[in-house]
Design a protein around this motif. Structure first.
Motif, PDB file in Angstrom:
ATOM      1  N   ASP A  79       1.179  -1.323  -0.252  1.00 24.92           N
ATOM      2  CA  ASP A  79      -0.169   0.319   0.050  1.00 24.92           C
ATOM      3  C   ASP A  79       1.017   1.290  -0.086  1.00 24.92           C
ATOM      4  OD1 ASP A  79      -2.321  -1.103   0.548  1.00 24.92           O
ATOM      5  OD2 ASP A  79      -1.920  -1.855   2.211  1.00 24.92           O
ATOM      6  N   LEU A  80       2.421   1.185   0.365  1.00 29.57           N
ATOM      7  CA  LEU A  80       3.546   2.741   0.420  1.00 29.57           C
ATOM      8  C   LEU A  80       2.983   3.424  -1.808  1.00 29.57           C
ATOM      9  CD1 LEU A  80       6.348   1.200   2.314  1.00 29.57           C
ATOM     10  CD2 LEU A  80       4.255   2.268   2.836  1.00 29.57           C
ATOM     11  N   VAL A  81       3.146   4.387  -1.046  1.00 32.72           N
ATOM     12  CA  VAL A  81       3.070   4.815  -2.313  1.00 32.72           C
ATOM     13  C   VAL A  81       4.036   5.942  -2.616  1.00 32.72           C
ATOM     14  CG1 VAL A  81       0.513   4.911  -3.410  1.00 32.72           C
ATOM     15  CG2 VAL A  81       1.611   7.325  -1.419  1.00 32.72           C
ATOM     16  N   GLU A  82       5.696   6.365  -1.415  1.00 31.01           N
ATOM     17  CA  GLU A  82       6.188   6.977  -1.199  1.00 31.01           C
ATOM     18  C   GLU A  82       6.816   6.554   0.229  1.00 31.01           C
ATOM     19  OE1 GLU A  82       7.980  11.550  -1.737  1.00 31.01           O
ATOM     20  OE2 GLU A  82       6.388  11.439   0.017  1.00 31.01           O
ATOM     21  N   PHE A 105       9.951  -5.148  -0.505  1.00 33.59           N
ATOM     22  CA  PHE A 105       9.189  -4.489  -2.026  1.00 33.59           C
ATOM     23  C   PHE A 105       8.736  -4.855  -2.614  1.00 33.59           C
ATOM     24  CE2 PHE A 105      10.721  -1.427   0.453  1.00 33.59           C
ATOM     25  CZ  PHE A 105       9.960   0.178   0.540  1.00 33.59           C
ATOM     26  N   ILE A 106       7.267  -4.992  -3.001  1.00 34.42           N
ATOM     27  CA  ILE A 106       7.326  -6.151  -4.347  1.00 34.42           C
ATOM     28  C   ILE A 106       6.331  -4.669  -5.300  1.00 34.42           C
ATOM     29  CG2 ILE A 106       6.259  -7.832  -2.675  1.00 34.42           C
ATOM     30  CD1 ILE A 106       3.374  -6.941  -3.458  1.00 34.42           C
ATOM     31  N   GLU A 107       5.956  -4.683  -6.968  1.00 34.51           N
ATOM     32  CA  GLU A 107       5.950  -4.789  -7.541  1.00 34.51           C
ATOM     33  C   GLU A 107       4.299  -4.008  -7.362  1.00 34.51           C
ATOM     34  OE1 GLU A 107       6.660  -4.747 -11.516  1.00 34.51           O
ATOM     35  OE2 GLU A 107       8.920  -6.454 -10.997  1.00 34.51           O
ATOM     36  N   PRO A 108       3.706  -3.473  -8.097  1.00 38.23           N
ATOM     37  CA  PRO A 108       4.203  -2.120  -8.501  1.00 38.23           C
ATOM     38  C   PRO A 108       4.871  -0.898  -7.500  1.00 38.23           C
ATOM     39  CG  PRO A 108       1.121  -1.680  -8.372  1.00 38.23           C
ATOM     40  CD  PRO A 108       1.906  -3.155  -7.652  1.00 38.23           C
TER      41      PRO A 108
END
Length: 137
Positions: A79-82, A105-108
């Protein structure tokens, strides 16, 4: 726009005694506003308040603390955007940081800003990471 503060429950297994820093330094661990969750810069401190020497372990602990804040809000790393990471001795420690980051971290992938700095709040700290996540609903 309204905002609300995320509280870390007393006795939390991940944060432990380090929750006192939020009071001592007068800041919220995270704030909900405008459909986003803004998580304060978190460092690699153990639940007992000690700081490991290795950058890899500090990085792992920082990501565990981020994941815990997200979990408390019903969110995950996806759910991270930044992400903004601050690094003391950036060139010297990047090789320890990157493999740990890659595991979390996973894509996107979220947007990421990498910043080299002179120092953090305590001399033994080498990494601090702040994130923004999209709230559900």
């Amino acid at each position: 726009m309204s905002k609300s503060v995320v509280e870390i429950p007393e006795g939390n297994d991940v944060f432990g005694v380090s929750t006192q820093a939020f009071t001592d330094w007068q800041y919220a661990p995270a704030v909900r506003a405008g459909g986003l969750l803004f998580v304060a810069g978190l460092v690699g401190v153990k639940a007992d308040g000690t700081v490991p020497v290795s950058v890899a372990e500090q990085t792992e602990l920082a990501f565990q603390r981020i994941a815990e804040v997200l979990r408390l809000e019903g969110l995950g790393m996806g759910d991270l955007v930044e992400v903004v990471s601050y690094h003391v001795d950036l060139k010297q420690h990047l090789d320890e940081f990157l493999p740990v980051k890659k595991r979390h971290f996973i894509e996107p992938f979220p947007a990421w800003t990498l910043i080299g700095i002179e120092a953090l709040g305590l001399p033994e700290l080498k990494i601090e990471i702040k994130v923004v996540a999209a709230l559900k609903g």
